[in-house]
Design an enzyme around this catalytic site. Sequence first.
Site, PDB file in Angstrom:
ATOM      1  N   GLU A 116       0.825  -1.221   0.000  1.00  0.00           N
ATOM      2  CA  GLU A 116       0.000   0.000   0.000  1.00  0.00           C
ATOM      3  C   GLU A 116       0.852   1.261   0.000  1.00  0.00           C
ATOM      4  O   GLU A 116       0.348   2.347   0.336  1.00  0.00           O
ATOM      5  CB  GLU A 116      -0.951   0.000   1.214  1.00  0.00           C
ATOM      6  CG  GLU A 116      -1.856  -1.199   1.331  1.00  0.00           C
ATOM      7  CD  GLU A 116      -2.931  -1.307   0.238  1.00  0.00           C
ATOM      8  OE1 GLU A 116      -2.929  -0.465  -0.685  1.00  0.00           O
ATOM      9  OE2 GLU A 116      -3.740  -2.248   0.309  1.00  0.00           O
ATOM     10  N   HIS A 139      -2.985   2.220   8.261  1.00  0.00           N
ATOM     11  CA  HIS A 139      -4.097   1.496   7.653  1.00  0.00           C
ATOM     12  C   HIS A 139      -4.296   0.217   8.442  1.00  0.00           C
ATOM     13  O   HIS A 139      -3.327  -0.422   8.855  1.00  0.00           O
ATOM     14  CB  HIS A 139      -3.761   1.174   6.195  1.00  0.00           C
ATOM     15  CG  HIS A 139      -4.629   0.104   5.594  1.00  0.00           C
ATOM     16  ND1 HIS A 139      -5.989   0.263   5.442  1.00  0.00           N
ATOM     17  CD2 HIS A 139      -4.334  -1.133   5.132  1.00  0.00           C
ATOM     18  CE1 HIS A 139      -6.483  -0.835   4.893  1.00  0.00           C
ATOM     19  NE2 HIS A 139      -5.503  -1.709   4.701  1.00  0.00           N
ATOM     20  N   HIS A 141      -7.656  -2.990   9.619  1.00  0.00           N
ATOM     21  CA  HIS A 141      -8.918  -3.649   9.288  1.00  0.00           C
ATOM     22  C   HIS A 141      -9.791  -3.782  10.538  1.00  0.00           C
ATOM     23  O   HIS A 141     -10.088  -4.902  10.970  1.00  0.00           O
ATOM     24  CB  HIS A 141      -8.637  -5.039   8.705  1.00  0.00           C
ATOM     25  CG  HIS A 141      -7.715  -5.064   7.531  1.00  0.00           C
ATOM     26  ND1 HIS A 141      -7.050  -6.206   7.120  1.00  0.00           N
ATOM     27  CD2 HIS A 141      -7.346  -4.077   6.653  1.00  0.00           C
ATOM     28  CE1 HIS A 141      -6.312  -5.935   6.044  1.00  0.00           C
ATOM     29  NE2 HIS A 141      -6.461  -4.656   5.753  1.00  0.00           N
ATOM     30  N   GLU A 169     -18.378  11.821  21.386  1.00  0.00           N
ATOM     31  CA  GLU A 169     -17.051  12.341  21.087  1.00  0.00           C
ATOM     32  C   GLU A 169     -16.776  12.506  19.591  1.00  0.00           C
ATOM     33  O   GLU A 169     -15.860  13.232  19.201  1.00  0.00           O
ATOM     34  CB  GLU A 169     -15.975  11.393  21.658  1.00  0.00           C
ATOM     35  CG  GLU A 169     -15.884  11.397  23.160  1.00  0.00           C
ATOM     36  CD  GLU A 169     -15.375  12.727  23.687  1.00  0.00           C
ATOM     37  OE1 GLU A 169     -14.285  13.132  23.270  1.00  0.00           O
ATOM     38  OE2 GLU A 169     -16.081  13.344  24.488  1.00  0.00           O
ATOM     39  N   HIS A 210     -13.062  -3.520   3.477  1.00  0.00           N
ATOM     40  CA  HIS A 210     -11.608  -3.699   3.599  1.00  0.00           C
ATOM     41  C   HIS A 210     -11.080  -3.121   4.920  1.00  0.00           C
ATOM     42  O   HIS A 210     -10.608  -3.868   5.766  1.00  0.00           O
ATOM     43  CB  HIS A 210     -10.888  -3.061   2.397  1.00  0.00           C
ATOM     44  CG  HIS A 210      -9.416  -3.293   2.413  1.00  0.00           C
ATOM     45  ND1 HIS A 210      -8.672  -3.539   1.296  1.00  0.00           N
ATOM     46  CD2 HIS A 210      -8.514  -3.326   3.430  1.00  0.00           C
ATOM     47  CE1 HIS A 210      -7.410  -3.724   1.606  1.00  0.00           C
ATOM     48  NE2 HIS A 210      -7.293  -3.594   2.907  1.00  0.00           N
TER      49      HIS A 210
END
Length: 271
Positions: A116, A139, A141, A169, A210
Site C-alpha cells: 500500500e 491502515h 482492518h 465524542e 476492507h
Amino acid sequence: MKDILTAPFLRETCSTASNMYRLGWDERNGGNISMLVDAAEAAEYLDLNNVIRRIPTGFDAKAVAGRIFVVTGTGKYFKNIEKQPEKDLGVIRISADGSEAELLWGFADGGSFTSELPAHLMTHISRLAADPNHRVVTHCHPTYTVAMTRVHPLDERAFTRTLWKTCTECIIVFPEGVGVLPWMVCGTNEIGAATAEKMKDRRLVVWASHGIYGTGRDLDEAFGLIETVEKAAQLYMLTAHLPTLNTITDENLKALAARFNVDYRKDYLDE
Ligand code: 13P
Ligand code: ZN
C-alpha cells in the site's frame, strides 16, 4: 552513532503495531504504518550515505523526494513487528526523482515496503499540503468499521452522520467527517490516488469491505482517530437491528461543536 533499536520512531511504531494487533485490527499481515522521520533525527542512528538497496516505488513520488519514512513491510505480521523490527520494518528515503525508495535500514530478510505504499505516500503528500506538521499514515482492518461498510450506505455524509450520532465524542474528534471509498482493488496506484484525493481535507478514509486509513501529526492522533471511528461503528453494529429510541440530534451536534469550538463540515448537518 546511537542504537537504532532505541530510536523513538522505531519504538513507537513497534508499540503501535502491537496495540493494533491486540485490538484485532490487523489479522495476519493486515494493515500498514508509515511515519515521516526528520533527517536530523534519522542521522543520529543511521549513516544516511549508506543505501543498502534501491526498490522501485512504482509511481511518481517526487513530491516527497528526499523525505525519510519508517514503514512496515509487505506480508509482515503486526503480531511480530515488536519482536523482529529489523525484518518487518524499513527506513526508506525517496530518491530525488521519486522513482525509488532507498533502503537505509531494515527489511533484513530481503523484504520490501507495504504493497500500500502508493496510498501511503500519496496520502502523505495530500496531508502535508493541508498541514505541514502531518507525520503519520496508518491502515488497518478494524472489525466493526468493516462490518458497518457491509450494511450501511456508503454515502460519506450519511456514514459520517451515523458515526457522529452514535457517540458524543465523534464530532469533536473528527469534525471534518470520514471519507468513504467503494470497494476497489487494494495495493494499486488507483486506490492510492482516490484515497489521497479524499485526504486533502480529511484525516480518515474508509475502504468498503476492507478497512480504514487514519492520519495525524503523530501515531497517537492517527491511532486515536481510528479507535474513535471503531468505537462508534461497534455501537452502531450492536444496535442497528434494534429500534432506536434515543439519538444525538443535529441540534445536539451543533451545540457540541460550539462548546468544543470545532470547525465541523457544515453541510453534513441539516439546517
Ligand atoms: P501489506 O502486507 O502489503 O502491507 O498489505 C496488507 C494490507 O492490509 C493490504 O491492504
Ligand atoms: Zn488492508
